[in-house]
Design an enzyme around this catalytic site. Structure first.
Site, PDB file in Angstrom:
ATOM      1  N   HIS A  57     -16.349   4.305  -4.838  1.00  0.00           N
ATOM      2  CA  HIS A  57     -15.416   5.422  -4.687  1.00  0.00           C
ATOM      3  C   HIS A  57     -15.550   6.453  -5.810  1.00  0.00           C
ATOM      4  O   HIS A  57     -14.617   7.212  -6.078  1.00  0.00           O
ATOM      5  CB  HIS A  57     -13.965   4.924  -4.591  1.00  0.00           C
ATOM      6  N   ASN A 111     -10.700  -3.788  -1.472  1.00  0.00           N
ATOM      7  CA  ASN A 111     -10.554  -2.768  -2.514  1.00  0.00           C
ATOM      8  C   ASN A 111      -9.605  -3.213  -3.617  1.00  0.00           C
ATOM      9  O   ASN A 111      -8.701  -4.016  -3.373  1.00  0.00           O
ATOM     10  CB  ASN A 111     -10.015  -1.468  -1.888  1.00  0.00           C
ATOM     11  N   TYR A 167     -13.943  10.761  -2.248  1.00  0.00           N
ATOM     12  CA  TYR A 167     -13.010  10.295  -3.273  1.00  0.00           C
ATOM     13  C   TYR A 167     -13.070  11.148  -4.540  1.00  0.00           C
ATOM     14  O   TYR A 167     -12.141  11.112  -5.348  1.00  0.00           O
ATOM     15  CB  TYR A 167     -13.281   8.832  -3.622  1.00  0.00           C
ATOM     16  N   ARG A 169       0.835  -1.203   0.000  1.00  0.00           N
ATOM     17  CA  ARG A 169       0.000   0.000   0.000  1.00  0.00           C
ATOM     18  C   ARG A 169       0.869   1.252   0.000  1.00  0.00           C
ATOM     19  O   ARG A 169       0.587   2.225  -0.714  1.00  0.00           O
ATOM     20  CB  ARG A 169      -0.928   0.013   1.211  1.00  0.00           C
ATOM     21  N   CYS A 210     -19.233  -1.116   0.637  1.00  0.00           N
ATOM     22  CA  CYS A 210     -18.355  -0.010   1.007  1.00  0.00           C
ATOM     23  C   CYS A 210     -19.047   0.786   2.113  1.00  0.00           C
ATOM     24  O   CYS A 210     -20.275   0.752   2.237  1.00  0.00           O
ATOM     25  CB  CYS A 210     -18.098   0.879  -0.219  1.00  0.00           C
TER      26      CYS A 210
END
Length: 429
Positions: free
Chosen positions: A197, A147, A251, A93, A167
């Site tokens: 998102h 995700n 987002y 990440r 989500c």
């Protein structure tokens, strides 16, 4: 109905106690008899499993909590399997959120080039797990929290699995709007539309009673009375939110203020580094045998209200939630947004019950939003193709199609960096 068996793939996550807390508190809605935590990290399983048992005991819940590193054993006879894995962990990440910045692009784990990298690592692993679930129990539902939820859910659905994506963006808005209005969250229904998102709240209905028809539209009232708080929450200018008359997901800031976000990230650094430190502290807390509640620090880990959303969704799918309910989920388009392919995965309110998931009809999506939704859907199609079949050219195509990239030279540089940082996770690279 007899008590249910649930399995959590990625059960060693520091986030798992959030789910456990919801399962314990809402046991009348979702009667769990056995919960299996599955994770390759045996040391983490020991910590999380122990805390899960203490949380259940504290709440007077009789569920049995078991742990295993064996996926087949963990999902055997499970009524539902929850996916919350992270291939490559926080280290991957951190890379996703770092190397795109070198090219002047937003570094984020689900959006843009970083999101593509996560999809490429994740989809093959998830599909392998899903096949094991299907062999163990073809009737089991797979609920995907992993995700990028839209791409992963699309992969699962195209492979024929009983899967739905979830989500916490929608339930987060519902809870915050209810707090502004001073009402029970169950009285607030969202006109939520878009992709995972990449969504907007086009309306907010205040119901007379939970699940009631009709109701009163209160979004203009919310924007008039709480416009600054709402805009601050999603980190967009208040004047823009009021001008649009809708509430974009936070987002959308990566699209509407991309260059500003890039400059901020270059100064602030990655969210992954912050999360890694939070995780270190959480694991120390979890090791305390006296801890029997989720610690306050977990709220900083992210994923607020996920447990409530998960309980509502799983209970409806397994028939313990009292009939049909309307919930915001990620599921097949099937003509709901007619400008998208039927197999696209959209995020909209849907009727959910033991018969499955049925997205509700939507009024036409305004051009200001439809164009972006169509572009990102095309990117997601190409991203999934790259995840399934591999190849540098497919990665390049997906990046070239992404609205935050869209330039040949930039897509080339991002492709090279993506492959360089992910070779150990890509069998074809």
């Amino acid at each position: 109905m007899s008590a249910l068996k649930l399995a959590i793939i990625g059960g060693g996550s520091t986030y798992t106690p959030e789910l456990i807390d919801g399962f314990a508190r809402l046991r009348d809605t979702l009667p769990i008899g056995e919960l299996v935590l599955v994770d390759p990290a045996a040391d983490r399983l020991e910590l999380i499993g122990g805390l899960a048992r203490r949380i259940f005991a504290k709440q007077g819940h009789g569920a049995v909590v078991t742990t295993t590193t064996d996926i087949e054993a963990g999902v055997a006879d499970a009524d539902a399997v929850l996916l919350q894995l992270r291939v490559g962990g926080q280290a991957a990440r951190n890379q996703d959120e770092t190397w795109p910045l070198e090219c002047g692009c937003v570094g984020q784990e689900t959006t843009g080039a970083g999101g593509l990298a996560k999809a490429l690592r994740t989809v093959p692993v998830v599909l392998d797990i899903a096949e094991k679930v299907r062999r163990a129990n073809p009737d089991a539902w797979i609920v995907d929290f992993t995700n990028p939820v839209g791409i992963v859910t699309r992969a699962l659905r195209e492979a024929g699995h009983k899967a739905v994506g979830l989500c916490n963006v929608a339930i987060g808005f519902q809870r915050r709007f209810a707090k502004h209005l001073g009402v029970d969250p169950e009285l607030v229904r969202l006109d939520h539309v878009g992709l995972n998102h990449l969504s907007w709240e086009r309306g907010v209905t205040l119901l007379d009673a939970p699940g009631a028809a009709g109701g009163r539209e209160v979004l203009p009232e919310l924007l008039a009375g709480f416009g600054k708080e709402i805009a601050d929450d999603i980190r967009l200018p208040q004047r823009v939110v009021e001008r649009l008359g809708v509430v974009p997901s936070y987002y959308l800031r990566y699209f509407y203020q991309h260059d500003l976000v890039v400059e901020e990230l270059k100064v602030k650094g990655s969210r992954a580094a912050e999360v890694a430190e939070i995780e270190r502290q959480l694991l120390e807390l979890y090791a305390d045998p006296a801890l029997d509640t989720k610690p306050e620090l977990l709220d900083r880990r992210g994923g607020a209200f996920y447990s409530e959303a998960a309980v509502q969704l799983i209970a409806a799918l397994l028939g313990t939630g009292g009939g049909t309910s309307v919930q915001v989920v990620n599921t097949r388009n099937d003509g709901v947004l007619p400008f998208l392919p039927d197999d696209a995965v959209i995020e909209v309110p849907a009727e959910v019950d033991a018969a499955g998931v049925r997205p509700l009809p939507q009024r036409p999506l305004e051009p200001l939003y439809a164009g972006l939704v169509a572009a990102v859907t095309s990117y997601e199609h190409l991203a999934l193709d790259a995840a399934l079949r591999g190849g540098r050219d497919r990665v390049f195509d997906a990046l070239l199609a992404h609205p935050l990239v869209g330039q040949i030279e930039l897509a080339d540089r991002l492709t090279d960096r993506l492959l360089a940082h992910n070779r150990e996770h890509l069998a074809w690279a």
